[in-house]
Every structure is written in structure tokens, then in C-alpha cells.
Design an enzyme around this catalytic site. Structure first.
Site, mmCIF file in Angstrom:
data_model
loop_
_atom_site.group_PDB
_atom_site.id
_atom_site.type_symbol
_atom_site.label_atom_id
_atom_site.label_comp_id
_atom_site.label_asym_id
_atom_site.label_seq_id
_atom_site.Cartn_x
_atom_site.Cartn_y
_atom_site.Cartn_z
ATOM 1 N N ARG A 1 0.829 -1.194 0.000
ATOM 2 C CA ARG A 1 0.000 0.000 0.000
ATOM 3 C C ARG A 1 0.868 1.250 0.000
ATOM 4 O O ARG A 1 2.010 1.220 0.451
ATOM 5 C CB ARG A 1 -0.890 -0.019 1.251
ATOM 6 C CG ARG A 1 -2.320 0.389 0.976
ATOM 7 C CD ARG A 1 -3.185 0.080 2.162
ATOM 8 N NE ARG A 1 -2.846 0.869 3.328
ATOM 9 C CZ ARG A 1 -3.299 2.094 3.573
ATOM 10 N NH1 ARG A 1 -4.124 2.673 2.732
ATOM 11 N NH2 ARG A 1 -2.952 2.737 4.669
ATOM 12 N N LYS B 1 3.212 -6.756 11.898
ATOM 13 C CA LYS B 1 2.488 -7.026 10.656
ATOM 14 C C LYS B 1 2.757 -8.439 10.122
ATOM 15 O O LYS B 1 3.884 -8.802 9.824
ATOM 16 C CB LYS B 1 2.881 -5.981 9.608
ATOM 17 C CG LYS B 1 2.065 -6.074 8.349
ATOM 18 C CD LYS B 1 1.890 -4.737 7.686
ATOM 19 C CE LYS B 1 1.264 -4.912 6.307
ATOM 20 N NZ LYS B 1 0.821 -3.674 5.721
ATOM 21 N N ARG C 1 -1.245 5.254 12.691
ATOM 22 C CA ARG C 1 -0.150 4.767 13.539
ATOM 23 C C ARG C 1 -0.659 4.721 14.965
ATOM 24 O O ARG C 1 -1.267 5.672 15.444
ATOM 25 C CB ARG C 1 0.968 5.813 13.446
ATOM 26 C CG ARG C 1 2.328 5.287 13.643
ATOM 27 C CD ARG C 1 3.296 6.428 13.402
ATOM 28 N NE ARG C 1 3.612 6.559 11.999
ATOM 29 C CZ ARG C 1 4.559 5.855 11.404
ATOM 30 N NH1 ARG C 1 5.248 4.965 12.088
ATOM 31 N NH2 ARG C 1 4.829 6.024 10.137
HETATM 32 C C1 BTN Z 1 0.155 -3.837 2.292
HETATM 33 O O1 BTN Z 1 0.913 -2.896 2.036
HETATM 34 O O2 BTN Z 1 -0.091 -4.166 3.453
HETATM 35 C C2 BTN Z 1 -0.501 -4.615 1.180
HETATM 36 C C3 BTN Z 1 0.344 -5.772 0.755
HETATM 37 C C4 BTN Z 1 -0.258 -6.575 -0.383
HETATM 38 C C5 BTN Z 1 0.733 -7.560 -0.950
HETATM 39 C C6 BTN Z 1 0.108 -8.490 -1.941
HETATM 40 S S1 BTN Z 1 1.147 -9.855 -2.353
HETATM 41 C C7 BTN Z 1 0.054 -10.321 -3.625
HETATM 42 C C8 BTN Z 1 -0.435 -9.046 -4.283
HETATM 43 N N1 BTN Z 1 0.443 -8.635 -5.346
HETATM 44 C C9 BTN Z 1 1.083 -7.504 -5.064
HETATM 45 O O3 BTN Z 1 1.919 -6.955 -5.809
HETATM 46 N N2 BTN Z 1 0.683 -7.043 -3.860
HETATM 47 C C10 BTN Z 1 -0.309 -7.902 -3.267
#
Ligand code: BTN
Length: 325
Positions: free
Chosen positions: A122, A187, A322
Site C-alpha cells: 500500500r 504485521k 499509527r
Molecule cells: C500492504 O501494504 O499491506 C498490502 C500488501 C499486499 C501484498 C500483496 S502480495 C500479492 C499481491 N500482489 C502484489 O503486488 N501485492 C499484493
């Protein structure tokens, strides 16, 4: 199957294999085996070479297998699956589906990868995605309409993912608005909802989920936030394919239910796992930093913040939350 993929599946048992034996199986010389393994290092694969014994991986891997993932889906989820692809390597499973969304891709089409070279997190962050050890999964879904809009979708899928993990025996997964899965305050995974650029009406949505199962050290060094993993015990013992099937099934069911009923039916599940409710938090909204007490979410999944006697509502995907110590 690519040669490198074959080589890694020969090593997946975590035992020593001589260069000669590996070369014979692949029909190449020992030098070519060494070169292939050196080429696998940037994928986050840990390989140990010991003179006289050969090569072994840092830890055994259970590689993803389409049939085993399908077998782990229950009938109701399987009925919603539009297709399933499993890639050894890809840039990003979200990007792959987004590029195809609205162009004949069937609703419920999913893809997983062993490795992502440009995994997306994100707010423009990288999602560290080493080979063969975590889960990287994306699902495409099309909505003609969604009650209350799409703001709550990331939350609804977070609830579904946490419940799927609970079903496999992972207790205590918490949720942090809008998309974080936490375990012990760190996380464990996250969700990334992306919309196809062409979507102005029927929405083409790609929902991506990343869950840390076991993070090799070199990859861990690149993560810039407190993180955790499922680790070797408990649910992880059930295997990546089972976990992938359970997660995929939960996401498919939640994507369908969200289109029918919106966020409202996920709200109680969110409240049970919301780690910030009642706590002092900081919310960054563009250049503005707001401090207050998190009050939970409203019926559409918007974050409510009590700040100096005023309740503010945040929906934007750019907002970052946060917890204050
Ligand atoms: C975050 O930042 O918390 C979201 C993470 C999401 C990761 C997943 S892995 C599968 C899918 N493909 C990506 O490029 N991102 C999501």
C-alpha cells in the site's frame, strides 16, 4: 517447467544434493547447476554449498501446486473461482490481473506466485516477496454496484483472511485499518485493493493478499516496518497449499458477499479484531497529521477519529494510521 524451477523443486526437500546428481536430473553439467543456483539468490532463495556434500536450501520449501490448492477449496468457494494460475516468478500478481481486468478475465480469476520481483504494498511501498516461502495471492472481481461503495472492501477481506487463519488454528490475528493483519502487534500480512483504470461504472477490482509464513533473513532486512511471520509451527505445518486454498476460498466468498451485502455484514467481525479501537492514534492524511482516539469504523468502513471534541471520518486509501505507544 523452467530449468531453474525444476532445480529448486529438486532441492525443495531441504536435503543435500550433489551438483552431479542435480545436473544429471536436468541434463546439464555441474557448472550450469552452480550458475543456476547463483542466479536464484536474487529471488531470496538461501542455498548452502558444502564441499563434498553438494547443495541444500536454507529450509525445506513446499512449492505451490495448482491441484493441491484446488483440493483445499471447499465447494462453495470453488463455485466462485473463475480460473487459477500459479506462477513461479512474476512482477506482481496484482499487476498481472489488473492488466487483464475488464478484458475477458472471468470474475473470481485468481493467481498466486512463488516470487514477485515488484510486489506492491500500500501507498507505493514494496512488498518483499522472496521465493517459495510466503503467500502472494490476487483475485479479480467485477462489481456492477456495491452497497455503500468500495471503501469497506479492504476491511471486509481483512476480516475474511483473519477468520480463515483462525480456522487453521492461528489465534489472535488483529486488524488495523484499513488493511493490515497483525499478530502480536506486528504485521503478518496485508491486503491491497486496486481498481482498473478504466473502471467508471462497473468496477474491476483486484484484491491482493500477502501473508508472511517464513521470511528468509536477507529478505527480512529489506522490510521497513515491524513485521512477523506464521513461523514453522502451528498452522504453517499444514502447508502452503492448504493455507493458500483456505485464504483463496475465504477471499472469494467475501468478495461475493460484499457485492450482495456490502461492508455492514463484516462490521461485527471487524470490531472483534480491531486493534486500534479506543486507543490513541495518529492519522496522516496527505500533509496533515491528526491525533486522537480511534472510535472504530462506520457502516461503510470509514475510520472514525475523535479529535478535540470533534469526530472525523476518513475513507481515503492514502490515509495512514499509527498507534501511539
Ligand atoms: C500492504 O501494504 O499491506 C498490502 C500488501 C499486499 C501484498 C500483496 S502480495 C500479492 C499481491 N500482489 C502484489 O503486488 N501485492 C499484493
Amino acid at each position: 517447467m523452467q530449468q531453474r524451477q525444476r532445480l529448486l523443486s529438486l532441492l525443495a526437500d531441504g536435503r543435500f544434493h550433489s551438483g552431479e546428481e542435480l545436473g544429471r536430473a536436468l541434463g546439464v553439467g555441474r557448472g550450469a547447476v552452480w550458475k543456476m543456483l547463483r542466479g536464484a539468490a536474487p529471488l531470496g532463495v538461501e542455498v548452502f554449498a558444502v564441499r563434498g556434500r553438494g547443495y541444500r536450501l536454507g529450509a525445506p520449501l513446499e512449492l505451490l501446486e495448482r491441484e493441491r490448492i484446488l483440493a483445499a477449496l471447499d465447494a462453495s468457494a470453488r463455485a466462485l473461482l473463475g480460473g487459477l494460475e500459479v506462477f513461479p516468478e512474476i512482477d506482481s500478481t496484482n499487476r498481472w490481473l489488473l492488466a487483464r481486468a475488464g478484458r475477458g478475465l472471468r470474475r473470481g480469476h485468481a493467481c498466486l506466485a512463488e516470487y514477485q520481483s515488484a510486489g506492491r504494498g500500500r501507498r507505493g511501498r514494496e512488498w518483499v516477496s522472496p521465493y517459495g516461502c510466503n503467500l502472494y495471492l490476487s483475485v479479480y472481481w467485477g462489481y456492477d454496484a456495491a452497497p455503500g461503495g468500495l471503501h469497506g472492501l479492504s476491511l471486509a477481506l481483512g476480516v475474511a483472511a483473519a477468520e480463515a487463519l483462525a480456522g487453521l488454528g492461528v489465534d489472535g490475528v488483529g486488524l488495523k485499518w484499513p488493511n493490515d493483519l497483525l499478530l502480536g502487534g506486528r504485521k503478518l500480512g496485508g491486503l491491497l485493493i486496486e481498481l482498473s483504470a478504466e473502471s467508471a461504472g462497473p468496477w474491476h477490482v483486484v484484491a491482493g493478499a500477502g501473508i508472511n509464513l517464513r521470511m528468509p533473513q536477507a529478505a527480512a532486512a529489506r522490510i521497513d516496518q515491524p513485521w512477523t511471520e506464521l513461523g514453522a509451527g502451528g498452522a504453517a505445518r499444514q502447508g502452503r497449499n492448504r493455507l493458500a486454498g483456505a485464504l483463496l476460498g475465504a477471499l472469494l466468498l467475501a468478495l461475493e458477499r460484499f457485492g450482495r451485502a456490502g461492508f455492514e455484514t463484516f462490521r461485527a467481525g471487524w470490531e472483534q479484531r480491531d486493534v486500534t479501537r479506543g486507543r490513541e492514534v495518529e492519522v496522516r492524511d496527505g500533509a496533515q497529521l491528526r491525533r486522537g482516539v480511534a472510535l472504530g469504523v462506520d457502516a461503510d468502513g470509514a475510520l472514525l477519529l475523535r479529535e478535540a471534541g470533534t469526530t472525523r471520518r476518513f475513507v481515503s486509501g492514502e490515509v495512514s494510521l499509527r498507534m501511539r505507544p
